[in-house]
Write a protein that holds these residues in place. Structure first.
Motif, PDB file in Angstrom:
ATOM      1  N   ALA A 162       0.870  -1.082  -0.097  1.00 41.26           N
ATOM      2  CA  ALA A 162      -0.049  -0.081   0.064  1.00 41.26           C
ATOM      3  C   ALA A 162       0.970   1.267  -0.082  1.00 41.26           C
ATOM      4  CB  ALA A 162      -1.068   0.145   1.204  1.00 41.26           C
ATOM      5  N   CYS A 163       2.121   1.090   0.410  1.00 44.68           N
ATOM      6  CA  CYS A 163       2.926   2.302   0.548  1.00 44.68           C
ATOM      7  C   CYS A 163       4.013   2.693  -0.360  1.00 44.68           C
ATOM      8  CB  CYS A 163       3.501   2.196   2.062  1.00 44.68           C
ATOM      9  SG  CYS A 163       2.332   2.587   3.380  1.00 44.68           S
ATOM     10  N   ALA A 164       4.660   1.382  -1.221  1.00 42.27           N
ATOM     11  CA  ALA A 164       5.810   1.733  -2.015  1.00 42.27           C
ATOM     12  C   ALA A 164       5.658   0.747  -3.237  1.00 42.27           C
ATOM     13  CB  ALA A 164       7.034   1.084  -1.215  1.00 42.27           C
ATOM     14  N   PRO A 165       6.070   1.414  -4.402  1.00 41.43           N
ATOM     15  CA  PRO A 165       5.928   0.929  -5.709  1.00 41.43           C
ATOM     16  C   PRO A 165       6.638  -0.400  -5.982  1.00 41.43           C
ATOM     17  CG  PRO A 165       7.316   2.870  -5.849  1.00 41.43           C
ATOM     18  CD  PRO A 165       6.978   2.772  -4.136  1.00 41.43           C
ATOM     19  N   VAL A 166       6.799  -1.555  -4.965  1.00 43.55           N
ATOM     20  CA  VAL A 166       7.605  -2.379  -5.157  1.00 43.55           C
ATOM     21  C   VAL A 166       6.827  -3.966  -5.128  1.00 43.55           C
ATOM     22  CG1 VAL A 166       9.604  -3.798  -4.149  1.00 43.55           C
ATOM     23  CG2 VAL A 166       9.604  -1.289  -4.602  1.00 43.55           C
ATOM     24  N   ASP A 167       7.367  -4.918  -5.985  1.00 43.94           N
ATOM     25  CA  ASP A 167       6.495  -6.214  -5.688  1.00 43.94           C
ATOM     26  C   ASP A 167       7.046  -6.956  -4.688  1.00 43.94           C
ATOM     27  OD1 ASP A 167       5.215  -8.729  -5.657  1.00 43.94           O
ATOM     28  OD2 ASP A 167       5.963  -8.945  -7.733  1.00 43.94           O
ATOM     29  N   PHE A 168       6.137  -6.673  -3.291  1.00 48.15           N
ATOM     30  CA  PHE A 168       6.809  -7.375  -1.895  1.00 48.15           C
ATOM     31  C   PHE A 168       6.262  -8.720  -1.861  1.00 48.15           C
ATOM     32  CE2 PHE A 168       6.990  -2.819  -1.066  1.00 48.15           C
ATOM     33  CZ  PHE A 168       8.354  -2.840  -0.590  1.00 48.15           C
ATOM     34  N   SER A 169       5.753  -9.525  -3.015  1.00 46.67           N
ATOM     35  CA  SER A 169       5.358 -10.960  -3.081  1.00 46.67           C
ATOM     36  C   SER A 169       6.479 -11.618  -2.374  1.00 46.67           C
ATOM     37  CB  SER A 169       4.952 -11.359  -4.372  1.00 46.67           C
ATOM     38  OG  SER A 169       4.082 -10.554  -4.950  1.00 46.67           O
ATOM     39  N   PRO A 170       6.190 -12.576  -1.672  1.00 44.40           N
ATOM     40  CA  PRO A 170       7.230 -13.509  -1.015  1.00 44.40           C
ATOM     41  C   PRO A 170       7.996 -14.326  -2.099  1.00 44.40           C
ATOM     42  CG  PRO A 170       5.121 -14.081   0.316  1.00 44.40           C
ATOM     43  CD  PRO A 170       4.962 -13.126  -1.156  1.00 44.40           C
ATOM     44  N   SER A 171       7.611 -14.506  -3.120  1.00 41.51           N
ATOM     45  CA  SER A 171       8.442 -15.131  -4.266  1.00 41.51           C
ATOM     46  C   SER A 171       9.455 -14.174  -4.903  1.00 41.51           C
ATOM     47  CB  SER A 171       7.371 -15.712  -5.473  1.00 41.51           C
ATOM     48  OG  SER A 171       6.659 -14.793  -6.008  1.00 41.51           O
ATOM     49  N   ILE A 201       8.742   5.982  -0.082  1.00 45.82           N
ATOM     50  CA  ILE A 201       7.357   5.996   0.651  1.00 45.82           C
ATOM     51  C   ILE A 201       6.897   7.564   0.899  1.00 45.82           C
ATOM     52  CG2 ILE A 201       5.929   5.320   2.673  1.00 45.82           C
ATOM     53  CD1 ILE A 201       7.806   2.789   2.919  1.00 45.82           C
ATOM     54  N   HIS A 202       5.969   7.780   0.230  1.00 43.29           N
ATOM     55  CA  HIS A 202       5.340   9.279   0.478  1.00 43.29           C
ATOM     56  C   HIS A 202       6.337  10.325   0.162  1.00 43.29           C
ATOM     57  CE1 HIS A 202       2.315  12.211   1.629  1.00 43.29           C
ATOM     58  NE2 HIS A 202       3.081  12.716   2.679  1.00 43.29           N
ATOM     59  N   HIS A 203       6.900  10.160  -0.973  1.00 46.02           N
ATOM     60  CA  HIS A 203       8.003  10.963  -1.296  1.00 46.02           C
ATOM     61  C   HIS A 203       9.219  11.178  -0.358  1.00 46.02           C
ATOM     62  CE1 HIS A 203       5.207  12.515  -4.219  1.00 46.02           C
ATOM     63  NE2 HIS A 203       4.198  12.565  -3.229  1.00 46.02           N
ATOM     64  N   GLU A 254       4.268   8.387  11.143  1.00 43.76           N
ATOM     65  CA  GLU A 254       3.016   8.664  11.079  1.00 43.76           C
ATOM     66  C   GLU A 254       2.261   8.175   9.910  1.00 43.76           C
ATOM     67  OE1 GLU A 254       3.160  12.751  11.835  1.00 43.76           O
ATOM     68  OE2 GLU A 254       3.271  12.678  13.974  1.00 43.76           O
ATOM     69  N   TRP A 255       2.845   8.370   8.843  1.00 43.39           N
ATOM     70  CA  TRP A 255       2.405   7.809   7.524  1.00 43.39           C
ATOM     71  C   TRP A 255       2.138   6.141   7.431  1.00 43.39           C
ATOM     72  CZ3 TRP A 255       0.433   9.622   3.174  1.00 43.39           C
ATOM     73  CH2 TRP A 255       0.448   8.753   2.036  1.00 43.39           C
ATOM     74  N   LEU A 256       3.018   5.468   8.061  1.00 42.51           N
ATOM     75  CA  LEU A 256       2.689   4.185   8.297  1.00 42.51           C
ATOM     76  C   LEU A 256       1.585   3.764   9.017  1.00 42.51           C
ATOM     77  CD1 LEU A 256       6.697   3.014   8.118  1.00 42.51           C
ATOM     78  CD2 LEU A 256       5.094   2.574   6.353  1.00 42.51           C
ATOM     79  N   THR A 257       1.585   4.475  10.201  1.00 42.27           N
ATOM     80  CA  THR A 257       0.562   3.970  11.028  1.00 42.27           C
ATOM     81  C   THR A 257      -0.796   4.370  10.654  1.00 42.27           C
ATOM     82  OG1 THR A 257       1.036   5.946  12.462  1.00 42.27           O
ATOM     83  CG2 THR A 257       2.155   4.146  13.130  1.00 42.27           C
ATOM     84  N   ASP A 258      -0.917   5.479   9.908  1.00 44.07           N
ATOM     85  CA  ASP A 258      -2.154   6.058   9.229  1.00 44.07           C
ATOM     86  C   ASP A 258      -2.524   4.930   8.234  1.00 44.07           C
ATOM     87  OD1 ASP A 258      -2.446   8.122  10.956  1.00 44.07           O
ATOM     88  OD2 ASP A 258      -2.024   9.566   9.261  1.00 44.07           O
ATOM     89  N   ALA A 259      -1.575   4.479   7.468  1.00 32.58           N
ATOM     90  CA  ALA A 259      -1.878   3.391   6.179  1.00 32.58           C
ATOM     91  C   ALA A 259      -2.086   2.074   6.942  1.00 32.58           C
ATOM     92  CB  ALA A 259      -0.595   3.306   5.489  1.00 32.58           C
ATOM     93  N   ALA A 260      -1.623   1.978   8.252  1.00 31.13           N
ATOM     94  CA  ALA A 260      -1.769   0.543   8.813  1.00 31.13           C
ATOM     95  C   ALA A 260      -3.205   0.431   9.547  1.00 31.13           C
ATOM     96  CB  ALA A 260      -0.874   0.440   9.911  1.00 31.13           C
ATOM     97  N   GLU A 261      -3.637   1.500   9.927  1.00 31.55           N
ATOM     98  CA  GLU A 261      -5.007   1.723  10.264  1.00 31.55           C
ATOM     99  C   GLU A 261      -6.263   1.407   9.275  1.00 31.55           C
ATOM    100  OE1 GLU A 261      -5.176   5.275  12.586  1.00 31.55           O
ATOM    101  OE2 GLU A 261      -4.678   4.172  14.401  1.00 31.55           O
ATOM    102  N   GLY A 262      -5.877   1.682   7.901  1.00 29.29           N
ATOM    103  CA  GLY A 262      -6.602   1.605   6.926  1.00 29.29           C
ATOM    104  C   GLY A 262      -6.690   0.045   6.261  1.00 29.29           C
TER     105      GLY A 262
END
Length: 164
Positions: free
Chosen positions: A105-114, A126-128, A155-163
């Motif tokens: 949700a935060c970074a333009p990267v494929d974080f898939s485990p594979s 993340i957020h510029h 603050e950005w990460l905790t806000d995104a986590a709440e969503g």
């Protein structure tokens, strides 16, 4: 000797079901510069950009052709240019079953485990804000952010986590 205080305040910790964010303490982060051949010899690693290497109780991340970050004990070498980064960076620890969902949700990267498994790292934003994200276990990530942006990133990460 003066100790740097946390830019996040005391006992920074955030928890929701399946996700915990905390500040990684006792960070010993050093940047070394030299030719790749000298870096590999002095740090006793075979560098591979995007994959962390371990040796001598330290974890080594190649951040450019001739520079690495080392997390752990400082290397005593006259062949390396040394820049201490510990007080200039904050390590945010992200762990839990929802950790990858938050990163997606935060970074333009494929974080898939594979694709992004244990040992992999990426320099992204993340957020510029420039960050380095390192997968240290299947659902545990270390996010390195410049100290001046640490509170904003938290603050950005905790806000995104709440969503989630």
């Amino acid at each position: 000797m003066l100790e740097a205080t946390s830019p996040l305040g005391k006992e920074a910790r955030f928890e929701i079901e399946g996700l915990t964010l905390s500040e990684g303490t006792k960070l010993q982060l050093t940047q070394y510069a030299a030719t790749q051949r000298i870096l590999e010899r002095e740090l006793d690693v075979k560098l591979e950009f995007g994959t962390a290497q371990s040796s001598g109780g330290r974890t080594v991340l190649q951040v450019s052709e001739d520079q690495v970050w080392s997390i752990g004990p400082v290397v005593d070498s006259k062949s390396l240019y040394v820049t201490p980064l510990s007080s200039g960076r904050t390590r945010i620890v992200l762990e839990g079953d929802k950790a990858r969902a938050l990163l997606f949700a935060c970074a333009p990267v494929d974080f898939s485990p594979s694709v992004f498994s244990t040992g992999h790292y990426v320099m992204t934003g993340i957020h510029h804000t420039p960050v380095t994200i390192h997968c240290v276990k299947p659902n545990t990530f270390h996010i390195y952010v410049m100290r001046t942006f640490a509170l904003s990133m938290w603050e950005w990460l905790t806000d995104a986590a709440e969503g989630l």
